[in-house]
Design a protein around this motif. Structure first.
Motif, PDB file in Angstrom:
ATOM      1  N   SER A  79       0.822  -1.212   0.000  1.00 42.79           N
ATOM      2  CA  SER A  79       0.000   0.000   0.000  1.00 42.79           C
ATOM      3  C   SER A  79       0.855   1.261   0.000  1.00 42.79           C
ATOM      4  O   SER A  79       0.516   2.256  -0.668  1.00 42.79           O
ATOM      5  N   GLN A  86      -2.522  -2.206  -4.652  1.00 47.40           N
ATOM      6  CA  GLN A  86      -3.699  -3.064  -4.723  1.00 47.40           C
ATOM      7  C   GLN A  86      -4.914  -2.281  -4.219  1.00 47.40           C
ATOM      8  O   GLN A  86      -4.869  -1.662  -3.154  1.00 47.40           O
ATOM      9  N   MET A  87      -6.005  -2.331  -4.989  1.00 49.11           N
ATOM     10  CA  MET A  87      -7.237  -1.677  -4.531  1.00 49.11           C
ATOM     11  C   MET A  87      -7.851  -2.443  -3.350  1.00 49.11           C
ATOM     12  O   MET A  87      -8.500  -1.868  -2.499  1.00 49.11           O
ATOM     13  N   LEU A  88      -7.609  -3.753  -3.338  1.00 51.76           N
ATOM     14  CA  LEU A  88      -8.157  -4.610  -2.275  1.00 51.76           C
ATOM     15  C   LEU A  88      -7.093  -5.625  -1.887  1.00 51.76           C
ATOM     16  O   LEU A  88      -6.563  -6.334  -2.752  1.00 51.76           O
ATOM     17  N   GLN A  89      -6.789  -5.687  -0.580  1.00 51.13           N
ATOM     18  CA  GLN A  89      -5.745  -6.601  -0.095  1.00 51.13           C
ATOM     19  C   GLN A  89      -6.358  -8.005   0.116  1.00 51.13           C
ATOM     20  O   GLN A  89      -6.761  -8.391   1.207  1.00 51.13           O
ATOM     21  N   TYR A  90      -6.400  -8.758  -0.980  1.00 49.54           N
ATOM     22  CA  TYR A  90      -7.032 -10.077  -0.923  1.00 49.54           C
ATOM     23  C   TYR A  90      -6.308 -11.011   0.046  1.00 49.54           C
ATOM     24  O   TYR A  90      -6.938 -11.723   0.837  1.00 49.54           O
ATOM     25  N   LEU A  93      -7.112 -10.148   3.672  1.00 49.75           N
ATOM     26  CA  LEU A  93      -8.452 -10.568   4.110  1.00 49.75           C
ATOM     27  C   LEU A  93      -8.497 -12.067   4.404  1.00 49.75           C
ATOM     28  O   LEU A  93      -9.105 -12.500   5.385  1.00 49.75           O
ATOM     29  N   SER A 124      -4.907   5.582   7.200  1.00 48.73           N
ATOM     30  CA  SER A 124      -5.812   5.879   6.090  1.00 48.73           C
ATOM     31  C   SER A 124      -6.030   7.372   5.909  1.00 48.73           C
ATOM     32  O   SER A 124      -6.028   7.879   4.774  1.00 48.73           O
ATOM     33  N   GLU A 134     -13.573   6.074   1.587  1.00 49.03           N
ATOM     34  CA  GLU A 134     -12.428   5.171   1.495  1.00 49.03           C
ATOM     35  C   GLU A 134     -11.960   4.702   2.869  1.00 49.03           C
ATOM     36  O   GLU A 134     -11.551   3.545   3.036  1.00 49.03           O
ATOM     37  N   PHE A 137     -14.327   2.006   4.111  1.00 45.51           N
ATOM     38  CA  PHE A 137     -14.068   0.779   3.360  1.00 45.51           C
ATOM     39  C   PHE A 137     -12.809   0.088   3.863  1.00 45.51           C
ATOM     40  O   PHE A 137     -12.782  -1.129   4.074  1.00 45.51           O
ATOM     41  N   THR A 138     -11.765   0.852   4.078  1.00 51.11           N
ATOM     42  CA  THR A 138     -10.494   0.302   4.553  1.00 51.11           C
ATOM     43  C   THR A 138     -10.619  -0.282   5.956  1.00 51.11           C
ATOM     44  O   THR A 138      -9.984  -1.296   6.273  1.00 51.11           O
ATOM     45  N   LEU A 141     -13.756  -3.506   6.021  1.00 49.90           N
ATOM     46  CA  LEU A 141     -13.544  -4.740   5.267  1.00 49.90           C
ATOM     47  C   LEU A 141     -12.744  -5.768   6.069  1.00 49.90           C
ATOM     48  O   LEU A 141     -13.172  -6.929   6.183  1.00 49.90           O
TER      49      LEU A 141
END
Length: 401
Positions: A79, A86-90, A93, A124, A134, A137-138, A141
């Motif tokens: 990040s 990455q838009m989403l840290q798969y 998660l 953030s 944002e 969302f951060t 999630l």
């Protein structure tokens, strides 16, 4: 190739956790590689940081806390470095979900999510300069992933608890069934002892008397042999019924009902006909309804007492008295024999009554099993006396001696 796919499918059906973790890591790698094709800046260090969020997932089941720390560290670097980002840290998660679900220690699970919740707002809002949407969302999630993992953990623990309880109940049921079977076989053993002792005693008495009268009184000798045959047939019938129970046969013609207190007149008539013992039956009070076990026990107690009289007492008369009281049935069997010290066998039976064993002890065991009590010893006016008390409602009772 088809053989390999079948082998992989077989390993998955068997619950191969390592193979499943490899497949999860491969699935996470698919969306993680998308920014490499669209990002204008891709560096070797960015590749290493992104791989750090994927490769550790292969060991997520073995070390969930360590994997979560490693993946979280690389996710933060991805990040911040953002080459590519990455838009989403798969991977993060998946690691958070795994820690919540499989983490071994409570402080590791809740400590990790607590630190994450505390450090996310400054990172953030201040470092990444996210707006409110944002930021939420951060923050929410990873918290949602943690909650889902916690729910999965709770469901699994509940399922394991129910399974354990089911296994425990099954073991208890098997234990109860085995104990009930053992108690039933012990009861059958007592019944077989009573039947054999009664029948054999009568047969021995008549066999000893037969040679004495065979020449002087043929009719009496014939009656003695008839008594021996009747006793043998009666014993065979009852033994066949008991063995049928042990072998779990379904022949209800063999399984005749157990004799009860109402069959005592027939028992006394058999004793009179088959031996020289004269037996009287006296009944005081109005009969009550006995529990099933006490009803059978009353018959067996009288049978055992008369058997001992025939074997040991040398008596000519005996009296069976039934006293129907308000709360219990009192059974008294008295003979005019030579008392407790008449023979060595009688003394041995009295000693066994005190310390436990077969014979007279069976009377005590039957009475106690029905919530009653029993005693045996010399009668006040000479001879020998057996007394048993059986309550109409079973309840614990001490044994008199």
């Amino acid at each position: 190739m088809p053989d390999r796919f079948r082998l992989l499918a077989a390993r998955l059906r068997k619950g191969d956790g390592y193979l499943l973790d490899v497949m999860v890591a491969a699935a996470v790698a698919v969306p993680v590689t998308v920014p490499f094709a669209t990002s204008p800046v891709v560096t070797p260090l960015g590749v290493v940081f992104n791989l750090g969020t994927i490769v550790p997932l292969v060991w997520r089941r073995r070390a969930p806390f360590a994997v979560a720390l490693i993946v979280a560290a690389f996710a933060m670097l991805v990040s911040l470095y953002h080459r590519p980002g990455q838009m989403l840290q798969y991977g993060g998660l998946v690691a958070i979900y795994t820690l919540a679900d499989l983490g071994r220690r409570r402080w590791q699970r809740w400590g990790f999510i607590s630190v994450l919740v505390i450090t996310t707002p400054p990172g953030s809002l201040l470092v990444k300069d996210n707006d409110a949407g944002e930021f939420m969302f951060t923050l929410l999630l990873p918290v949602s992933a943690f909650l889902l993992g916690t729910l999965a953990r709770t469901a699994r623990e509940r399922s394991d608890a129910l399974m354990e309880r089911s296994v425990r109940l099954e073991r208890e049921r098997e234990s109860d069934a085995a104990r009930a079977a053992a108690e039933e076989r012990a009861r059958i053993a007592r019944d077989m002892h009573d039947v054999l002792a009664h029948a054999v005693s009568i047969m021995v008495v008549q066999a000893e008397a037969g040679p004495v009268v065979v020449r002087t009184d043929p009719d009496q000798a014939e009656r003695a042999f008839d008594a021996i045959a009747d006793a043998g047939r009666d014993a065979m019938t009852q033994l066949r019924r008991m063995l049928g129970v042990l072998k779990e046969e379904q022949d209800f013609g063999i399984r005749a009902p157990q004799p009860t207190v109402h069959a005592l007149p027939g028992l006394l008539e058999q004793v009179r006909r088959r031996t020289h013992l004269h037996v009287d039956l006296l009944v005081d009070g109005s009969p009550h309804v006995l529990p099933a076990d006490a009803d059978v026990a009353a018959y067996r107690i009288v049978q055992e007492a008369l058997t001992n009289t025939v074997k040991h007492a040398g008596a000519s008369t005996a009296t069976v008295r039934l006293r129907w009281k308000d709360d219990e049935l009192e059974i008294t069997v008295t003979d005019d024999g030579r008392g407790q010290d008449a023979t060595a066998e009688r003394r041995q039976e009295a000693a066994r009554w005190r310390r436990g064993g077969d014979g007279l002890i069976g009377i005590r065991e039957r009475a106690v099993a029905c919530g009653g009590q029993a005693a045996a010893g010399p009668a006040p006016d000479g001879g020998f006396q057996v007394t048993a008390r059986l309550p109409y409602a079973s309840e614990p009772s001490a044994v008199a001696s």
